[in-house]
Scaffold this motif. Structure first.
Motif, mmCIF file in Angstrom:
data_model
loop_
_atom_site.group_PDB
_atom_site.id
_atom_site.type_symbol
_atom_site.label_atom_id
_atom_site.label_comp_id
_atom_site.label_asym_id
_atom_site.label_seq_id
_atom_site.Cartn_x
_atom_site.Cartn_y
_atom_site.Cartn_z
ATOM 1 N N HIS A 79 0.716 -1.190 0.138
ATOM 2 C CA HIS A 79 0.106 0.010 0.002
ATOM 3 C C HIS A 79 0.892 1.184 0.139
ATOM 4 C CE1 HIS A 79 -3.452 2.415 1.206
ATOM 5 N NE2 HIS A 79 -2.681 3.111 1.777
ATOM 6 N N GLY A 82 2.636 1.901 -3.392
ATOM 7 C CA GLY A 82 1.820 2.306 -4.166
ATOM 8 C C GLY A 82 1.456 3.606 -4.179
ATOM 9 N N LEU A 87 -0.360 6.111 -6.599
ATOM 10 C CA LEU A 87 -1.635 5.662 -6.613
ATOM 11 C C LEU A 87 -2.247 6.583 -5.302
ATOM 12 C CD1 LEU A 87 -1.402 2.264 -7.651
ATOM 13 C CD2 LEU A 87 -2.050 4.213 -8.925
ATOM 14 N N SER A 100 -8.590 -3.432 -4.146
ATOM 15 C CA SER A 100 -7.316 -2.597 -4.252
ATOM 16 C C SER A 100 -6.443 -2.760 -3.190
ATOM 17 C CB SER A 100 -7.689 -1.119 -4.613
ATOM 18 O OG SER A 100 -6.566 -0.396 -4.661
ATOM 19 N N MET A 102 -4.958 -0.336 -2.432
ATOM 20 C CA MET A 102 -4.875 1.220 -2.008
ATOM 21 C C MET A 102 -6.124 1.370 -1.024
ATOM 22 S SD MET A 102 -1.952 1.878 -3.162
ATOM 23 C CE MET A 102 -1.941 3.384 -2.438
ATOM 24 N N PRO A 113 -0.977 -5.705 -5.578
ATOM 25 C CA PRO A 113 -1.576 -4.914 -6.396
ATOM 26 C C PRO A 113 -2.594 -6.000 -7.433
ATOM 27 C CG PRO A 113 0.633 -4.640 -6.815
ATOM 28 C CD PRO A 113 0.433 -5.783 -5.828
ATOM 29 N N ASP A 117 -5.405 -1.934 -9.696
ATOM 30 C CA ASP A 117 -4.011 -1.083 -9.172
ATOM 31 C C ASP A 117 -3.272 -1.216 -10.285
ATOM 32 O OD1 ASP A 117 -4.953 -0.782 -6.461
ATOM 33 O OD2 ASP A 117 -4.401 -2.878 -6.176
#
Length: 126
Positions: A79, A82, A87, A100, A102, A113, A117
């Motif tokens: 995360h 990312g 992102l 996701s 994220m 991912p 993603d």
């Protein structure tokens, strides 16, 4: 340890992301460090340092990370990397939920991912 998990997550098959180690001939544009603060609820924190030859910083709170299982540690690491890759947080609920890495809550996102993603990253970087 967390850095390796993050790098592995984003180095999936077909990825154009090549995370190289720092050397005398490369620019350090991402730095990882650990800290320990039991009073801080964040397990990982990303921050952007703008400017010429800027270095992004990912910090892992060992006081939190050490309480998680391996999958959750991988989730947090992927995360935060990312974010460094550009992102933002993803959200949604019910049948409109976006799967996701994220997601803003560690317990809710996968440890690598997802197709969403990967597509979002390709939109940013080609």
């Amino acid at each position: 340890m967390y850095r390796e998990d993050a790098n592995r997550a984003w180095s999936y098959s077909g990825s154009k992301i090549k995370i190289a180690p720092d050397s005398a001939t490369t620019v350090n544009d991402l730095h990882y460090e650990d800290f320990s603060d039991p009073g801080n609820a964040a397990a990982g924190v990303w921050s952007r340092h703008p400017g010429t030859a800027a270095t992004d910083l990912i910090r892992f709170n060992k006081a939190r990370m050490d309480t998680f299982d391996a999958a959750t540690r991988r989730m947090v690491a992927a995360h935060e990397l990312g974010h460094a890759l550009g992102l933002c947080h993803k959200s949604g609920s019910g049948r409109n939920a976006v799967q996701s890495v994220m997601w803003p809550e560690a317990a809710r996102y996968p440890d690598a991912p997802t197709d969403v993603d990967k597509a979002n990253h390709r939109r940013l970087w080609g």
